[in-house]
Design a protein around this motif. Structure first.
Motif, PDB file in Angstrom:
ATOM      1  N   LYS A   1      -9.216   3.969  -0.186  1.00 35.10           N
ATOM      2  CA  LYS A   1      -9.811   2.631  -0.317  1.00 35.10           C
ATOM      3  C   LYS A   1      -9.193   1.648   0.653  1.00 35.10           C
TER       4      LYS A   1
ATOM      5  N   THR B   1     -15.240   3.210  -4.353  1.00 36.19           N
ATOM      6  CA  THR B   1     -15.187   4.512  -5.012  1.00 36.19           C
ATOM      7  C   THR B   1     -15.755   4.368  -6.418  1.00 36.19           C
TER       8      THR B   1
ATOM      9  N   LEU C   1     -14.176   4.855 -10.402  1.00 32.56           N
ATOM     10  CA  LEU C   1     -12.720   4.878 -10.304  1.00 32.56           C
ATOM     11  C   LEU C   1     -12.076   4.294 -11.559  1.00 32.56           C
TER      12      LEU C   1
END
Length: 614
Positions: free
Chosen positions: A250, A300, A303
């Protein structure tokens, strides 16, 4: 001699405990490890603890060493310092911390003559940093037509040597020109290719590296470039050396510089690594982590939210978008707010200003307003005598000199004493097991620091004393010892560039200081508001972040389908320990509506900026 600790009895140093997944990743010494660690997860601390575990238990036994490679100079320096604090000197000396570029330059300086001709550079080669104009000038001078500048730059960084095998005139001519000019200058991309060629041509060097480094740490692995990764893979794949790669997809914001796409997936496929997820955030408090997680989920999906370990110790908003209609009001309002925070007890160096690009332009605008309030701003990218301030502070020569200067100023400073003694013994080649030699160096240091303290306490302080004082420290340590032990300083040009930068910055600090201590603190940025781009902020943390310019003009490429820009935004958001504020000025550009909607949905409200509430 240091007694080994039983692995079952080993405990972390400097922290109360580690999270369960960190314990598992730390103890993994049978296979490669991929440690996924989000913002604030303590990546550097994890690696320092793992190094201490391997060294103190004897799992990495003498004479074997641990090789740590970081993306930035300050990350490599901090990691080395933390290992020094946790391990006995005879153990920590076997922990070698480099940047990727520093490691390849170290190998080039050591094995230069083993590179097949005509690619072996002379001992006095220089480092240079080419850009588009550099390559275009080369093509024009060589009268080479029809070659794309960007493709040539990419091919220099990626294609293996010898260049002639590619039937590529521009590439072959470029290498020939660089290596046969009166002053040979190499880029770090070229050095990477030279080292790959060196090791491919000399299997014994590959064997020596594998034997020397049974453990390899890769910090901020997500920003590793393809050529850097391929070189490390070429050296260590299918060997007994175990690699621990740590990072966070990330936070991959170096795609523009050639960062390896899907770096951890590639690493797992090549090395069959075991994965460990660090789920704690030691930097930010729960309210801030929850806001940051809204952006993380866009990068993402699905997550899990990190567990915040820090506590909130402030009142009021922890995050907001400050709206302005006029640029001057924005500059004045933020300046006033910073002044109020400092007057309320917040240290200036804990209030960081971030921008996406062009920190120098904002410096010109905001510095006079802050200076009128007695507040200094430090643009860490500002060039002082040919070198950026942030680079000066992270140079190895700086970390050697500074402890001696503090010993000359402070009556007692155990931390600086230890750092100075470690440097002195390392430069003198003293093994810490040799108690007699170690005691002799302690006596030398005590005598020199006493003389230095007497000298610095005599007479008025002024910038004219900076250069002679640093010269006396270097004479005590001997410059030859420094330059022979640190590969980056073997060339006169490289060493003098750093030394001149240190002296010039200290002299600049001395101009607005009334004492040695004040000048040294200013040199390190104490009580100055740091100003930097997002890329320069990577790996740093501050109590409060003020991000200038959340508008569609500044962030023209911030769209839901542009993951790299979203990751840059995430990096900016996650530098804060207590609070983050974004400024949005309609005079500069329209709002980034979709990102504002996400932020407001998790409690980041858009408010009238300080100074225009009424």
């Amino acid at each position: 001699m240091v007694t080994r600790i039983n692995p079952c009895e080993w405990k972390p140093q400097g922290v109360d405990d580690l999270e369960p997944n960190a314990w598992e990743g730390l103890r993994e010494n049978k296979q490669h490890a991929a440690v996924l660690a989000g913002a604030g997860a303590g990546k550097t601390e994890f690696l320092a603890q793992k190094a201490a575990y391997l060294l103190q238990t004897g799992i990495c036994s003498d004479p074997n060493r641990i090789l740590a490679i970081s993306f930035k100079n300050d990350a490599a320096r901090v990691l080395k310092e933390r290992v020094n604090l946790r391990c006995a000197p005879e153990q920590s000396r076997r922990f070698e911390s480099f940047t990727y570029d520093g490691f390849t330059k170290f190998l080039l300086d050591r094995f230069r003559l083993a590179i097949p001709e005509p690619y072996a550079p002379p001992p006095d080669y220089n480092i240079y940093f080419p850009n588009k104009g550099t390559f275009q000038e080369f093509l024009n001078n060589q009268k080479i037509r029809g070659v794309n500048v960007y493709q040539l730059q990419k091919d220099i960084a990626n294609l293996p040597l010898p260049a002639g095998q590619h039937n590529y005139l521009a590439l072959k001519s470029y290498w020939q020109c660089r290596l046969t000019s009166d002053e040979v200058a190499l880029s770090f991309q070229m050095i990477n290719r030279l080292i790959e060629y060196l090791i491919r041509s000399n299997p014994n060097i590959k064997h020596a590296l594998r034997s020397t480094y049974p453990f390899v740490f890769l910090d901020e692995f997500q920003d590793t470039t393809s050529p850097q990764y391929e070189l490390l893979k070429f050296i260590f794949l299918e060997s007994n050396s175990l690699i621990t790669a740590v990072g966070d997809d990330k936070q991959q914001i170096m795609g523009w510089a050639g960062a390896l796409p899907e770096a951890f997936n590639v690493f797992n496929q090549d090395f069959g690594a075991k994965n460990f997820d660090l789920v704690s955030n030691w930097r930010s408090h729960p309210e801030l982590v929850s806001m940051q997680h809204a952006i993380a989920q866009m990068i993402t999906p699905g997550l899990t939210q990190p567990e915040a370990k820090n506590t909130k110790n402030m009142k009021g908003d922890v995050a907001a978008i400050w709206g302005y209609s006029d640029r001057n009001d924005e500059i004045q309002g933020v300046s006033n707010w910073i002044s109020e925070q400092i007057n309320s007890g917040t240290k200036a160096h804990e209030l960081a200003i971030l921008v996406r690009t062009h920190a120098d332009k904002l410096e010109v605008e905001i510095a006079p307003h802050l200076l009128n309030k007695g507040i200094s701003i430090r643009n860490v990218a500002r060039i002082v005598d040919g070198i950026a301030i942030q680079d000066i502070l992270t140079e190895k020569l700086t970390t050697i000199i500074l402890p001696f200067l503090y010993l000359g100023v402070l009556e007692r400073s155990p931390e600086n004493w230890n750092r100075a003694l470690i440097s002195l013994c390392a430069l003198e080649g003293v093994d810490f097991v040799d108690e007699r030699a170690h005691s002799q160096q302690q006596d030398r240091l005590q005598y020199f620091s006493r003389l230095l303290r007497q000298d610095l306490s005599n007479g008025n302080f002024h910038k004219g004393r900076i250069n002679p004082t640093i010269s006396s420290i270097l004479a005590f340590l001997t410059e030859d010892a420094i330059r022979s032990s640190i590969s980056e300083y073997k060339q006169d040009r490289d060493y003098n560039r750093v030394l001149n930068g240190i002296v010039s910055l200290l002299e600049e600090c001395a101009d607005c200081s009334s004492s040695w201590l004040e000048a040294l603190d200013r040199f390190q940025g104490v009580d100055q508001v740091p100003l930097m781009t997002i890329h320069k902020s990577k790996g740093l943390e501050f109590q409060t972040i003020i991000f200038f310019g959340l508008d569609a003009k500044t962030w023209w490429s911030l769209t839901p389908d542009n993951p790299e820009e979203l990751r840059s935004f995430f990096v900016a958001f996650t530098r804060a320990k207590q609070s983050t504020f974004f400024t949005s000025c309609s005079q500069t550009g329209n709002p980034v509506t979709w990102i504002e909607e996400i932020l407001t949905s998790v409690g980041v409200n858009k408010l009238a900026g300080p100074g225009c509430e009424n």
